[in-house]
Design an enzyme around this catalytic site. Structure first.
Site, PDB file in Angstrom:
ATOM      1  N   PRO A 344       0.889  -1.266   0.204  1.00 45.81           N
ATOM      2  CA  PRO A 344      -0.286  -0.394  -0.040  1.00 45.81           C
ATOM      3  C   PRO A 344       0.637   0.728  -0.053  1.00 45.81           C
ATOM      4  CG  PRO A 344      -0.048  -0.655   2.183  1.00 45.81           C
ATOM      5  CD  PRO A 344       0.958  -2.254   1.226  1.00 45.81           C
ATOM      6  N   ASP A 524       5.562   2.142   1.848  1.00 46.40           N
ATOM      7  CA  ASP A 524       4.861   0.827   2.026  1.00 46.40           C
ATOM      8  C   ASP A 524       4.319   1.313   2.819  1.00 46.40           C
ATOM      9  OD1 ASP A 524       3.889  -1.486   2.144  1.00 46.40           O
ATOM     10  OD2 ASP A 524       5.316  -2.735   2.328  1.00 46.40           O
ATOM     11  N   HIS A 525       3.608   2.058   2.838  1.00 48.83           N
ATOM     12  CA  HIS A 525       2.621   2.219   4.903  1.00 48.83           C
ATOM     13  C   HIS A 525       2.090   0.768   5.372  1.00 48.83           C
ATOM     14  CE1 HIS A 525       0.591   4.557   7.412  1.00 48.83           C
ATOM     15  NE2 HIS A 525      -0.011   5.293   6.870  1.00 48.83           N
ATOM     16  N   ARG A 526       2.360  -0.552   5.308  1.00 53.00           N
ATOM     17  CA  ARG A 526       2.709  -1.440   5.668  1.00 53.00           C
ATOM     18  C   ARG A 526       3.917  -1.306   7.486  1.00 53.00           C
ATOM     19  NH1 ARG A 526       2.978  -6.810   2.441  1.00 53.00           N
ATOM     20  NH2 ARG A 526       4.850  -5.164   0.967  1.00 53.00           N
ATOM     21  N   VAL A 528       6.080   1.615   7.154  1.00 48.31           N
ATOM     22  CA  VAL A 528       6.805   2.961   7.390  1.00 48.31           C
ATOM     23  C   VAL A 528       5.499   3.885   7.984  1.00 48.31           C
ATOM     24  CG1 VAL A 528       8.048   5.015   6.882  1.00 48.31           C
ATOM     25  CG2 VAL A 528       9.059   2.778   6.314  1.00 48.31           C
TER      26      VAL A 528
END
Length: 553
Positions: A344, A524-526, A528
């Site tokens: 994401p 990568d919002h998973r 960071v």
């Protein structure tokens, strides 16, 4: 002299096919082992294919621009056999061992070959032809593994020994010989013979040479096939569930039977017509006026005519141009799709005011030029990024979902996206934290130049922990870069230009022009969070706005 066929080797990890970009040799040229003979573009890089033989180029089996599957024959060589000299010396008549005959001279050549074989029998154990045939590479491997090449059962034409035969023998196997001990026994084939498919008197497109030089029919000697067909035809045969060796044809090329895609389709249609009808486990009801569904199965179960219908439907309109979707472009597409639909993405935008950076580069340029180095802004940015990664290591990481763990990388290997005629390539500069500005500048310039010339090695595009894309070199300010998965972040650089900024002067605010650098950081919002991304960007900007801080990186 013997004729050895050379197949396209595995030129890269996971590569199944490649485009033959250019030949570096021509028929009649003498080549040495390990000499490059062709340039092949894979979905990873442009690589040179070296020869495995010392000899003379006999024939080229692929044309420039063709897609060739790994394992297909691309070139043949006339090779000096080590045993030929011994056989010639033992021949009282001084008759040289004749090369394998092609056609009318076959019967006249047989006595010469038999005489030479009989006299060479004392030097080497019996084989189907009385001699041991093995290329220099196989003999060298046999010496390295301590194997008597004469004791190896060869799987090639006329019992020729390959490197794989030597390895199998060394591992305790019996080469590729049949368990029954009959080397000439044909392998059973599940597909009907050409006669069953109504081939008439046409030839199958397989030229096979036995030990006596005679041409055999398909299936007469396992491992000795030389199928004359283009890579596109082979692909069509696989899609129709047809063994290309069994396809009958009236066409020839250089005196040999040659299979076309049309012949494959006709043969597959004949097989389907001749087969007994069997109920479909999941019949599809096709209504009137509805095109039949195209099956993805490779067993040829799609109804005849479907392929033609599909091609007519997908034909480009007049004036349209079609461009092959393969090589580097296809790799980029697959990688971008995987990244976008796996990680994401969130993109953080900011702008650094780089007055001091511009001045620092101008001051260092004469020193760099004296060292024959072109100093760009990229080395400064790389050093600033390392400063940010050290402070926020989660942007220098990899998420391993199967293991349910995040790996914080201990190295700082930065990938630099380079635009080339073939698409985007990302060479990797390793250990950026251990190198100075001039050293980084020289390495980046070298990698970028070789990327544009398609001379990068696959290893030079691996091992990155963070990537940079400089779209500002072409023009533009902000973007939403796609992460070079499985990395966790990528930084996009806009163009350094003078833009209006607000500065405090004498207690008052005023708008003045100043050089600024737009930044686009995708994460990568998973792994960071947005706040961490913002702090990382602030650290990078702080070092760009105060270049002296880079001296500690």
């Amino acid at each position: 002299m013997t004729v050895e066929e050379f197949k396209l080797p595995d030129v890269g990890e996971g590569v199944a096919e490649g485009e033959l970009v250019s030949w570096l040799v021509a028929p009649g040229d003498r080549v040495e082992e390990d000499q490059p003979v062709a340039e092949v573009e894979t979905d990873k890089a442009l690589v040179e294919v070296p020869s495995s033989y010392d000899g003379v180029v006999e024939k080229l089996f692929a044309e420039e621009g063709e897609m060739v599957p790994v394992g297909d024959v691309i070139i043949s060589f006339r090779v000096d056999e080590e045993g030929d000299a011994e056989a010639a010396a033992a021949d009282d008549a001084g008759t040289e061992t004749a090369p394998e005959p092609d056609s009318a001279d076959e019967s006249a050549a047989e006595p010469v070959a038999e005489e030479a074989d009989a006299e060479a029998a004392d030097a080497e154990p019996d084989t189907p032809s009385g001699r041991t045939f093995a290329p220099p590479s196989a003999r060298r491997l046999a010496r390295e593994l301590g194997v008597d090449v004469a004791a190896v059962d060869g799987s090639g034409p006329g019992g020729r020994v390959s490197e794989s035969d030597v390895r199998a023998h060394a591992e305790g196997g019996a080469g590729s010989a049949d368990a029954s001990g009959d080397d000439d026994a044909p392998e059973p084939r599940p597909a009907p013979t050409p006669t069953d498919a109504g081939s008439g008197d046409r030839k199958v497109a397989v030229s096979k040479r036995n030990g006596d030089g005679a041409t055999a029919s398909a299936g007469s000697a396992a491992g000795g096939d030389t199928t004359l067909a283009t890579p596109a035809t082979r692909k069509a045969a696989r899609e129709r569930g047809v063994d290309v060796d069994d396809v009958p044809t009236d066409e020839t090329r250089d005196g040999e039977a040659f299979v076309t895609a049309e012949a494959v389709d006709a043969y597959a249609d004949a097989l389907e017509s001749a087969a007994e009808p069997t109920p479909d486990p999941e019949p599809v009801d096709v209504g009137a006026g509805t095109e039949p569904a195209v099956s993805d199965a490779a067993d040829g179960s799609t109804a005849a005519g479907t392929t033609a219908d599909a091609s007519e439907t997908e034909a480009p309109a007049d004036g349209d141009e079609t461009v092959p979707y393969r090589g580097v472009r296809r790799t980029i597409g697959k990688q971008m799709e995987r990244s976008k639909y796996t990680a994401p993405h969130v993109t953080h935008h900011d702008t650094a005011e780089v007055d001091a950076l511009v001045e620092a580069r101008e001051e260092l340029k004469p020193t760099a030029e004296a060292r024959d180095v072109k100093l760009t802004y990229m080395p400064f940015v790389m050093k600033a990024i390392v400063a940010g990664l050290k402070e926020y290591p989660y942007l220098n990481s990899e998420l391993r979902e199967e293991d349910e763990e995040i790996v914080l990388k201990g190295e700082y290997n930065l990938g630099i996206a380079v635009a080339t005629d073939a698409g985007l390539m990302v060479p990797v500069v390793e250990n950026v934290d251990e190198k100075g500005l001039f050293e980084l500048a020289d390495e980046v310039n070298d990698l970028a130049a070789r990327a544009r010339e398609r001379k990068l090695k696959p290893a030079e595009m691996k091992g990155g922990t963070f990537s940079i894309t400089n779209f500002g070199a072409i023009g533009g300010e902000y973007a939403t870069p796609i992460i070079n998965y499985p990395e966790t972040a990528i930084l996009g650089l806009g163009a350094i230009e003078e833009r209006p900024v607000v500065r405090e002067r004498d207690g008052a605010s005023e708008v003045v022009p100043a050089p600024t650098l737009p930044l686009s950081l995708s994460i990568d919002h998973r792994v960071v969070d947005g706040a961490v991304a913002a702090r990382f960007a602030n650290t990078v900007m702080e070092h760009l706005e105060n270049p002296l801080l880079l001296l500690n990186q």
